[in-house]
Design an enzyme around this catalytic site. Structure first.
Site, PDB file in Angstrom:
ATOM      1  N   LYS A 109       0.865  -1.189   0.000  1.00  0.00           N
ATOM      2  CA  LYS A 109       0.000   0.000   0.000  1.00  0.00           C
ATOM      3  C   LYS A 109       0.898   1.235   0.000  1.00  0.00           C
ATOM      4  O   LYS A 109       1.542   1.554   0.985  1.00  0.00           O
ATOM      5  CB  LYS A 109      -0.939   0.053   1.210  1.00  0.00           C
ATOM      6  CG  LYS A 109      -2.051   1.091   0.931  1.00  0.00           C
ATOM      7  CD  LYS A 109      -2.561   1.837   2.117  1.00  0.00           C
ATOM      8  CE  LYS A 109      -1.720   2.889   2.703  1.00  0.00           C
ATOM      9  NZ  LYS A 109      -1.551   4.130   1.899  1.00  0.00           N
ATOM     10  N   GLU A 155      10.052   1.927  10.011  1.00  0.00           N
ATOM     11  CA  GLU A 155      11.076   2.905   9.624  1.00  0.00           C
ATOM     12  C   GLU A 155      10.408   4.258   9.724  1.00  0.00           C
ATOM     13  O   GLU A 155       9.550   4.590   8.907  1.00  0.00           O
ATOM     14  CB  GLU A 155      11.532   2.649   8.176  1.00  0.00           C
ATOM     15  CG  GLU A 155      12.088   1.268   7.922  1.00  0.00           C
ATOM     16  CD  GLU A 155      13.435   1.040   8.565  1.00  0.00           C
ATOM     17  OE1 GLU A 155      14.112   2.034   8.906  1.00  0.00           O
ATOM     18  OE2 GLU A 155      13.813  -0.121   8.762  1.00  0.00           O
ATOM     19  N   CYS A 197      13.962  10.920   5.099  1.00  0.00           N
ATOM     20  CA  CYS A 197      13.905  10.547   6.525  1.00  0.00           C
ATOM     21  C   CYS A 197      15.230  10.759   7.224  1.00  0.00           C
ATOM     22  O   CYS A 197      15.270  11.189   8.365  1.00  0.00           O
ATOM     23  CB  CYS A 197      13.464   9.100   6.647  1.00  0.00           C
ATOM     24  SG  CYS A 197      14.472   7.979   5.675  1.00  0.00           S
ATOM     25  N   GLU A 228      10.877  16.942  13.502  1.00  0.00           N
ATOM     26  CA  GLU A 228      11.161  16.681  12.085  1.00  0.00           C
ATOM     27  C   GLU A 228      10.352  17.675  11.255  1.00  0.00           C
ATOM     28  O   GLU A 228       9.130  17.742  11.388  1.00  0.00           O
ATOM     29  CB  GLU A 228      10.757  15.249  11.743  1.00  0.00           C
ATOM     30  CG  GLU A 228      11.081  14.896  10.307  1.00  0.00           C
ATOM     31  CD  GLU A 228      10.641  13.484   9.929  1.00  0.00           C
ATOM     32  OE1 GLU A 228       9.483  13.129  10.177  1.00  0.00           O
ATOM     33  OE2 GLU A 228      11.469  12.751   9.365  1.00  0.00           O
TER      34      GLU A 228
END
Ligand code: NAD
Length: 469
Positions: free
Chosen positions: A167, A242, A276, A376
């Site tokens: 997905k 992750e 990331c 982040e």
């Protein structure tokens, strides 16, 4: 390009009447309206993956890897198509899409061609320790590196003998359609690989909650990763996650300052900062502050903002309007907190009224308590922070909830190695070392659980059985 869902070796129409609008981030125009996969789509895909599992898991590793080699060859053949699609859908400049997004994916795919990548049976005293595939895997990916993330999950899962439902992230899902075409063209048996697009809240959660799914291999935000872990716990699924990062680049006295600053800035702005492992906190000795800021600003200014297909562009748009707005809010917060804005800002870049553009932004004098030092941002925003001792540099580097990547720059490799040993992160790059597609990748702390890539990545998709005799 095909529409619908890819289940049991065929393209089928989705059971859903809901759609997801996919926009071109450079023009804000509608690219495609795709089905927002419903629970019934997930049901069919999981059923197909479960039906294919007995035969696929019993297929010899060498034969499974031969299919992976065919996928890898097909990916290479269609590399330009992937690069163009990623440029359109994610907004990544075409040159960078080719070299990094597709280049890294091909290198990773190549590493899974060899049967030696799958850990073997081990003899341990009177035991035989057998490694067996976990079962049906739901691979749920973020949109920022759509091909890389699909390759890094699907190929090791297939090598291990698992069957998969992919997905993709709904912000930029088009690459997953092309990837499904590649798997189809490689002749992988029906049901071994399936793809359902859709939102996280509907298609994603339906996969995570499904009792027929044995493992979730997830890449995305820490927020969604926590939710996935909670829902998956109800059926005691294995979850590898992750997640996000706020990675430090530590420039020790004695390093080649200018080249370390330039490399850090380029890394922080790669894919418009939507990476990331982006090195978004640059830690410099206080004596080096002025020179580091000067080089950082010059490097940031060289990041020409523009259309992903313009060869001069170094910084494309952010992937969505929501993403752009979030990044702007972070920048405003940095200014409000008293960080020194030395380049860029939250305004609309010159001549870029259309498209989700943000200028290359550098903050100096950022302190660990500021939100921009800990959260982040996922945009082209670099924070320059200073330290007075190596001890303090390590403390700042480890001082966020994240622990994905770090970089250490030092004239002396032994010193860089010693500092690397003190960093709580899954990957530390010394003096600009190059990417290794066989080395494990993943996070400490809120950056996740489990590892991807190479043998370590395959091992995540295996159960361990001890047989005593
Ligand atoms: P996101 O968390 O919004 O979505 C990621 C994926 O999870 C999407 O496919 C989404 O549909 C799905 N999802 C969301 N909620 C879900 C739920 N409740 N149940 C099941 N699935 C759900 O993240 P994003 O905006 O797509 O990606 C950006 C984030 O991904 C950043 O935080 C970035 O650091 C992280 N990321 C991490 C890595 C890594 O390897 N560590 C790589 C790329 C991106």
């Amino acid at each position: 390009m095909n529409e619908g869902i890819y289940v049991a070796g065929r393209w089928r129409s989705s059971a859903s009447t809901e759609t997801v609008e996919v926009l071109n981030p450079a023009t804000e125009e509608l690219l495609r309206r795709l089905p927002a996969g419903a629970g019934a789509d997930v049901e069919r895909a999981v059923e197909a993956a479960a039906a294919a599992f007995p035969a696929w898991s019993a297929t010899p590793v060498a034969d499974r890897c031969a299919y992976i080699a065919a996928i890898s060859t097909e990916l290479e053949r269609r590399a330009d198509e992937f690069a163009e699609l990623i440029a359109v859908d994610v907004g990544c400049p075409l040159k960078i899409a080719r070299r990094v997004q597709v280049g890294m994916s091909l290198a990773v795919a190549e590493a899974f061609r060899s049967p030696e990548i799958v850990p073997e049976t081990e003899e341990l005293g009177n035991s035989v320790v057998v490694r067996e595939p976990v079962g049906v895997v739901a691979a749920i990916t973020a949109w920022n590196f759509p091909l890389f993330l699909a390759v890094a999950k699907v190929l090791p899962a297939l090598a291990a003998g698992c069957t998969v439902v992919l997905k993709p992230g709904e912000v930029a899902p088009l690459t997953a359609y092309l990837f499904a075409e590649v798997v189809d063209a490689a002749g992988v048996p029906p049901g071994v690989f399936n793809m359902v697009s859709g939102t996280g809240a509907v298609a994603g959660e339906a996969l995570v909650a499904h009792p027929g799914v044995d493992m979730i291999s997830f890449t995305g935000s820490t927020r969604a990763g926590i939710r996935v872990g909670e829902v998956a716990a109800r059926t005691v699924k294995r979850v590898t996650a992750e997640l996000g990062g706020k990675s430090p680049s530590i420039l020790l006295p004695g390093a080649d300052l200018a080249s370390a600053v330039r490399a850090t800035v380029r890394n922080a702005y790669l894919n418009s900062g939507q990476t990331c492992g982006a090195l978004t906190r640059m830690l410099v000795h206080h004596a080096d502050r002025d020179e580091a800021v000067e080089v950082a600003v010059a490097t940031a200014r060289a990041h020409v903002v523009g259309d992903p297909f313009d060869p001069a562009t170094r910084l494309g748009p952010l992937a969505s309007g929501a993403q752009r707005d979030r990044v702007r809010r972070h920048i405003d917060q940095g200014v409000a907190e008293g960080a020194t804005l030395v380049c860029g800002g939250s305004g609309v870049p010159a001549g870029r009224d259309v498209g989700y553009y943000v200028d290359a932004t550098v903050f100096a004098d950022v302190t660990p308590e500021m939100a921009i030092a800990g959260q982040e941002i996922f945009g082209p925003v670099l924070s320059v922070m200073t330290y007075t001792s190596e001890e303090e540099a390590v403390r700042i580097a480890n001082g966020t909830p994240y622990g994905l990547v770090a970089a250490v720059w030092a004239g002396d490799t032994d010193r860089a190695m010693a500092v690397a040993g003190r960093i709580r992160a899954g990957q530390v790059d010394l003096n600009g070392a190059r990417f290794n597609p066989a080395a494990p990748f993943g996070g400490y702390k809120a950056s996740g659980n489990g590892r991807e890539l190479g043998r370590h990545g395959v091992a995540e998709f295996l159960e361990t059985k001890s047989i005593q005799r």
